[in-house]
Design a protein around this motif. Structure first.
Motif, PDB file in Angstrom:
ATOM      1  N   ALA B  93       0.857  -1.192   0.000  1.00  0.00           N
ATOM      2  CA  ALA B  93       0.000   0.000   0.000  1.00  0.00           C
ATOM      3  C   ALA B  93       0.888   1.234   0.000  1.00  0.00           C
ATOM      4  N   THR B  94       0.383   2.294  -0.619  1.00  0.00           N
ATOM      5  CA  THR B  94       1.145   3.535  -0.626  1.00  0.00           C
ATOM      6  C   THR B  94       0.223   4.708  -0.335  1.00  0.00           C
ATOM      7  N   ARG B  95       0.810   5.798   0.112  1.00  0.00           N
ATOM      8  CA  ARG B  95       0.033   7.010   0.364  1.00  0.00           C
ATOM      9  C   ARG B  95       0.894   8.225   0.089  1.00  0.00           C
ATOM     10  N   SER B  96       0.208   9.314  -0.167  1.00  0.00           N
ATOM     11  CA  SER B  96       0.918  10.566  -0.431  1.00  0.00           C
ATOM     12  C   SER B  96       1.217  11.264   0.887  1.00  0.00           C
ATOM     13  N   GLN B  97       1.843  12.416   0.827  1.00  0.00           N
ATOM     14  CA  GLN B  97       2.203  13.177   2.020  1.00  0.00           C
ATOM     15  C   GLN B  97       0.956  13.755   2.671  1.00  0.00           C
ATOM     16  N   GLY B  98       1.050  14.056   3.961  1.00  0.00           N
ATOM     17  CA  GLY B  98      -0.054  14.677   4.674  1.00  0.00           C
ATOM     18  C   GLY B  98      -0.766  13.681   5.561  1.00  0.00           C
ATOM     19  N   LEU B  99      -1.485  14.214   6.544  1.00  0.00           N
ATOM     20  CA  LEU B  99      -2.181  13.353   7.493  1.00  0.00           C
ATOM     21  C   LEU B  99      -3.544  12.904   6.965  1.00  0.00           C
ATOM     22  N   ARG B 100      -4.186  13.761   6.193  1.00  0.00           N
ATOM     23  CA  ARG B 100      -5.543  13.459   5.745  1.00  0.00           C
ATOM     24  C   ARG B 100      -5.511  12.764   4.394  1.00  0.00           C
ATOM     25  N   THR B 101      -4.864  11.630   4.386  1.00  0.00           N
ATOM     26  CA  THR B 101      -4.776  10.856   3.143  1.00  0.00           C
ATOM     27  C   THR B 101      -5.035   9.396   3.465  1.00  0.00           C
ATOM     28  N   GLU B 102      -5.516   8.681   2.450  1.00  0.00           N
ATOM     29  CA  GLU B 102      -5.772   7.266   2.647  1.00  0.00           C
ATOM     30  C   GLU B 102      -4.686   6.445   1.974  1.00  0.00           C
ATOM     31  N   ALA B 103      -4.622   5.191   2.364  1.00  0.00           N
ATOM     32  CA  ALA B 103      -3.704   4.255   1.734  1.00  0.00           C
ATOM     33  C   ALA B 103      -4.382   3.624   0.515  1.00  0.00           C
ATOM     34  N   PHE B 104      -3.610   3.472  -0.539  1.00  0.00           N
ATOM     35  CA  PHE B 104      -4.071   2.792  -1.746  1.00  0.00           C
ATOM     36  C   PHE B 104      -3.376   1.439  -1.806  1.00  0.00           C
ATOM     37  N   PHE B 105      -4.166   0.402  -2.030  1.00  0.00           N
ATOM     38  CA  PHE B 105      -3.630  -0.953  -1.979  1.00  0.00           C
ATOM     39  C   PHE B 105      -3.495  -1.572  -3.357  1.00  0.00           C
ATOM     40  N   GLY B 106      -2.458  -2.398  -3.506  1.00  0.00           N
ATOM     41  CA  GLY B 106      -2.366  -3.255  -4.657  1.00  0.00           C
ATOM     42  C   GLY B 106      -3.260  -4.472  -4.490  1.00  0.00           C
ATOM     43  N   GLN B 107      -3.291  -5.340  -5.490  1.00  0.00           N
ATOM     44  CA  GLN B 107      -4.161  -6.512  -5.443  1.00  0.00           C
ATOM     45  C   GLN B 107      -3.587  -7.627  -4.577  1.00  0.00           C
ATOM     46  N   GLY B 108      -2.323  -7.514  -4.226  1.00  0.00           N
ATOM     47  CA  GLY B 108      -1.737  -8.488  -3.334  1.00  0.00           C
ATOM     48  C   GLY B 108      -1.108  -9.668  -4.055  1.00  0.00           C
ATOM     49  N   THR B 109      -0.226 -10.346  -3.331  1.00  0.00           N
ATOM     50  CA  THR B 109       0.365 -11.601  -3.794  1.00  0.00           C
ATOM     51  C   THR B 109      -0.036 -12.681  -2.809  1.00  0.00           C
ATOM     52  N   ARG B 110      -0.697 -13.709  -3.331  1.00  0.00           N
ATOM     53  CA  ARG B 110      -1.083 -14.833  -2.469  1.00  0.00           C
ATOM     54  C   ARG B 110       0.032 -15.854  -2.473  1.00  0.00           C
ATOM     55  N   LEU B 111       0.650 -16.055  -1.307  1.00  0.00           N
ATOM     56  CA  LEU B 111       1.742 -17.019  -1.162  1.00  0.00           C
ATOM     57  C   LEU B 111       1.237 -18.268  -0.454  1.00  0.00           C
ATOM     58  N   THR B 112       1.522 -19.420  -1.056  1.00  0.00           N
ATOM     59  CA  THR B 112       1.230 -20.699  -0.423  1.00  0.00           C
ATOM     60  C   THR B 112       2.550 -21.436  -0.243  1.00  0.00           C
ATOM     61  N   VAL B 113       2.843 -21.789   0.996  1.00  0.00           N
ATOM     62  CA  VAL B 113       4.058 -22.548   1.304  1.00  0.00           C
ATOM     63  C   VAL B 113       3.639 -23.969   1.633  1.00  0.00           C
ATOM     64  N   VAL B 114       4.186 -24.940   0.901  1.00  0.00           N
ATOM     65  CA  VAL B 114       3.777 -26.349   1.092  1.00  0.00           C
ATOM     66  C   VAL B 114       4.956 -27.194   1.597  1.00  0.00           C
TER      67      VAL B 114
END
Lengths: 115, 114
Positions: B93-114
């Motif tokens: 996730a990333t966000r811009s400068q400042g306090l009144r900002t939200e985080a923007f998320f990527g779709q993620g990586t699903r890791l499976t360890v077997v």
């Protein structure tokens, strides 16, 4: 310590019914508050946010949330749920601590919608 | 505006193997977070960068996890060696400068360890 509590792990509602998802936070100052939604296999998408001002905030997809300082709550509502709303919902607090800005997430509420 | 890009989307490895995840933030976003999301739980912060410097890695299992942010832009998260309990979705996730900002998320990586 700061924390976010979502007391309902699972909620099931019928399509067209109203919805309320609960969120309580523990934080000394007025926090910045967020609701995110996560569909299966996807990242988190912001539904709405509260920083200050009007305590009833409108978001996307017909959602709204109300900040109640006296109850340390930020509950999410929707008057009429659609089948596509089935997903997991996360409440989060944004706060400045030790000079860094971070987010604390609740454990999530999984919403199931019955046709 | 382009979103947060993550790759790969899915990864299956055997325990004790190594794996790396990549994140490309929204242009101009100085703050970058890596979260671990175990099934049925909320995201848990692993590490936070401000530009190319680490500002919080208190929850990062440093004996096996490492992360870097090259030139304050792209970031990689590595696990070596992986354990079964590392099976999770890794969100950037990333966000811009400042306090009144939200985080923007990527779709993620699903890791499976077997």
């Amino acid at each position: 310590a700061q924390s976010v509590t979502q007391p309902d792990i699972h909620i099931t509602v019928s399509e067209g019914a109203s919805l309320e998802l609960r969120c309580n936070y523990s934080y000394g100052a007025t926090p910045y508050l967020f609701w995110y939604v996560q569909s299966p296999g996807q990242g988190l998408q912001l539904l709405l946010k509260y920083f200050s001002g009007d305590t009833l905030v409108q978001g996307i997809k017909g959602f709204e949330a109300e900040f109640k300082r006296s109850q340390s709550s930020f509950n999410l509502r929707k008057p009429s749920v659609h089948w596509s709303d089935a997903a997991e919902y996360f409440c989060a607090v944004g706060l400045l601590t030790s000079g860094t800005y971070k987010y604390i997430f609740g454990t999530g509420t999984r919403l199931k919608v019955l046709a | 505006e382009a979103g947060v890009a993550q790759s790969p989307r899915y990864k299956i490895i055997e325990k004790r193997q190594s794996v790396a995840f990549w994140c490309n933030p929204i242009s101009g976003h100085a703050t970058l977070y890596w979260y671990q999301q175990i099934l049925g739980q909320g995201p848990k912060l692993l590490i936070q960068f401000q530009n190319n410097g680490v500002v919080d890695d208190s929850q990062l299992p440093k004996d096996r996890f490492s992360a870097e942010r090259l030139k304050g832009v792209d970031s990689t998260l590595k696990i070596q060696p992986a354990k079964l309990e590392d099976s999770a979705v890794y969100l950037c996730a990333t966000r811009s400068q400042g306090l009144r900002t939200e985080a923007f998320f990527g779709q993620g990586t699903r890791l499976t360890v077997v």
